[in-house]
Design an enzyme around this catalytic site. Sequence first.
Site, PDB file in Angstrom:
ATOM      1  N   ASN A  35      -1.286  11.573   1.722  1.00 31.60           N
ATOM      2  CA  ASN A  35      -1.835  10.223   1.812  1.00 31.60           C
ATOM      3  C   ASN A  35      -0.810   9.330   2.506  1.00 31.60           C
ATOM      4  OD1 ASN A  35      -2.969   7.734   1.430  1.00 31.60           O
ATOM      5  ND2 ASN A  35      -2.807   7.722  -0.810  1.00 31.60           N
ATOM      6  N   LYS A  89      -1.198   6.396   3.492  1.00 31.82           N
ATOM      7  CA  LYS A  89      -1.403   4.968   3.152  1.00 31.82           C
ATOM      8  C   LYS A  89      -1.380   4.120   4.439  1.00 31.82           C
ATOM      9  CE  LYS A  89       0.285   5.901  -1.436  1.00 31.82           C
ATOM     10  NZ  LYS A  89       0.894   5.402  -2.658  1.00 31.82           N
ATOM     11  N   HIS A 118      -8.646   5.176  -5.033  1.00 31.00           N
ATOM     12  CA  HIS A 118      -7.189   5.190  -5.225  1.00 31.00           C
ATOM     13  C   HIS A 118      -6.783   3.944  -6.025  1.00 31.00           C
ATOM     14  CE1 HIS A 118      -2.904   5.034  -4.404  1.00 31.00           C
ATOM     15  NE2 HIS A 118      -2.985   6.318  -4.120  1.00 31.00           N
ATOM     16  N   GLU A 145      -4.456   1.923  -5.695  1.00 28.24           N
ATOM     17  CA  GLU A 145      -4.092   0.764  -4.878  1.00 28.24           C
ATOM     18  C   GLU A 145      -5.348   0.013  -4.431  1.00 28.24           C
ATOM     19  OE1 GLU A 145      -1.525   2.883  -2.193  1.00 28.24           O
ATOM     20  OE2 GLU A 145      -0.051   3.050  -3.799  1.00 28.24           O
ATOM     21  N   GLU A 161      -3.903  10.741 -11.010  1.00 30.31           N
ATOM     22  CA  GLU A 161      -2.773   9.965 -10.491  1.00 30.31           C
ATOM     23  C   GLU A 161      -2.401   8.862 -11.479  1.00 30.31           C
ATOM     24  OE1 GLU A 161      -2.005  10.369  -6.099  1.00 30.31           O
ATOM     25  OE2 GLU A 161      -3.350   8.671  -6.321  1.00 30.31           O
ATOM     26  N   GLY A 193       4.689   6.118  -6.493  1.00 31.97           N
ATOM     27  CA  GLY A 193       5.726   5.425  -5.721  1.00 31.97           C
ATOM     28  C   GLY A 193       6.916   4.982  -6.546  1.00 31.97           C
ATOM     29  N   SER A 222       4.537  10.416  -7.240  1.00 32.77           N
ATOM     30  CA  SER A 222       5.942  10.790  -7.021  1.00 32.77           C
ATOM     31  C   SER A 222       6.162  12.297  -6.909  1.00 32.77           C
ATOM     32  CB  SER A 222       6.841  10.178  -8.098  1.00 32.77           C
ATOM     33  OG  SER A 222       6.792   8.767  -8.000  1.00 32.77           O
TER      34      SER A 222
HETATM   35  P1  PGA Z   1       3.523   8.709  -4.086  1.00 31.52           P
HETATM   36  O1  PGA Z   1       2.006   8.284  -3.859  1.00 31.52           O
HETATM   37  O2  PGA Z   1       3.608  10.194  -3.853  1.00 31.52           O
HETATM   38  O3  PGA Z   1       4.304   7.911  -3.110  1.00 31.52           O
HETATM   39  O4  PGA Z   1       3.845   8.390  -5.511  1.00 31.52           O
HETATM   40  C1  PGA Z   1       0.942   9.067  -4.299  1.00 31.52           C
HETATM   41  C2  PGA Z   1      -0.362   8.345  -4.102  1.00 31.52           C
HETATM   42  O5  PGA Z   1      -0.406   7.127  -4.252  1.00 31.52           O
HETATM   43  O6  PGA Z   1      -1.378   8.971  -3.787  1.00 31.52           O
END
Ligand code: PGA
Length: 246
Positions: free
Chosen positions: A9, A11, A94, A96, A169, A175, A206
């Site tokens: 991803n 983003k 997601h 976010e 998740e 993150g 992460s």
């Molecule tokens: P990350 O993001 O690996 O940077 O924690 C994962 C995600 O948001 O899908």
Amino acid sequence: MRKPLVVANWKCNPTTLDEAGRLFNSVKKGIRNIKNVQVVICPPFVYLTGIKHQRASIKLGAQDCFWEEKGAYTGEISPIMLKNMGCEYVIIGHSERRMISAETDNVINKKLKAAMKAKLKPILCIGETKKERKERTTFKVLKKQLESALKGILNPKSLTLNSLIVAYEPVWAIGTENPCLPTEAQKVLSFLKKNLKNTPIIYGGSVNSANAPRYIKEANFDGLLPGGASLIPKEFISLVKNVSQS
Ligand code: PGA
């Protein structure tokens, strides 16, 4: 056994098509001999066409989609558009988008149905916040997210690899360099498997090259959804290699 899935991803990164092309090509080169892992790359919409001709065995995914096919919906991208330009997967719900773009359960349900109708493979993201985990309501929250996302979709237990992928998740792990430990994540996986027998369930939050194999080997997830790690070619290539050897 089916191949583990690794879904990158990206983003809202990178900021130019040149950089996106370079990132894609480095990954493609680095994983070209790995046949036992299915890699899916989800770049921002605007780079999908630019990289689709270079994709080889890498599959393409989008990070979101709209719920209508076409019409007067300024700024939206429909599932059928994505399908028609070579996408096979789409991330839906997601955290976010739920938090920053205020996406509701109802919107996620509409997007999921539309993606399925367009024969895209939706990757439905669910996960609890730090507060919810502290209050020990993780399972309740996940159950509600699942039920509302799958509302009106026939018997979720009968869904297969071809129709849905669920990504666990935990919001607090995204993150943060503070992943959910594989032993903890596995408890959630067992809970989800009771509700979603045939659906592949992947882990995100992460994930890096060092911890990736543990989610597959020890915790038995069907794949991973790395964000940050997918933007660094060396790290992402090692991640895929480590999964392939796990
Ligand atoms: P990350 O993001 O690996 O940077 O924690 C994962 C995600 O948001 O899908």
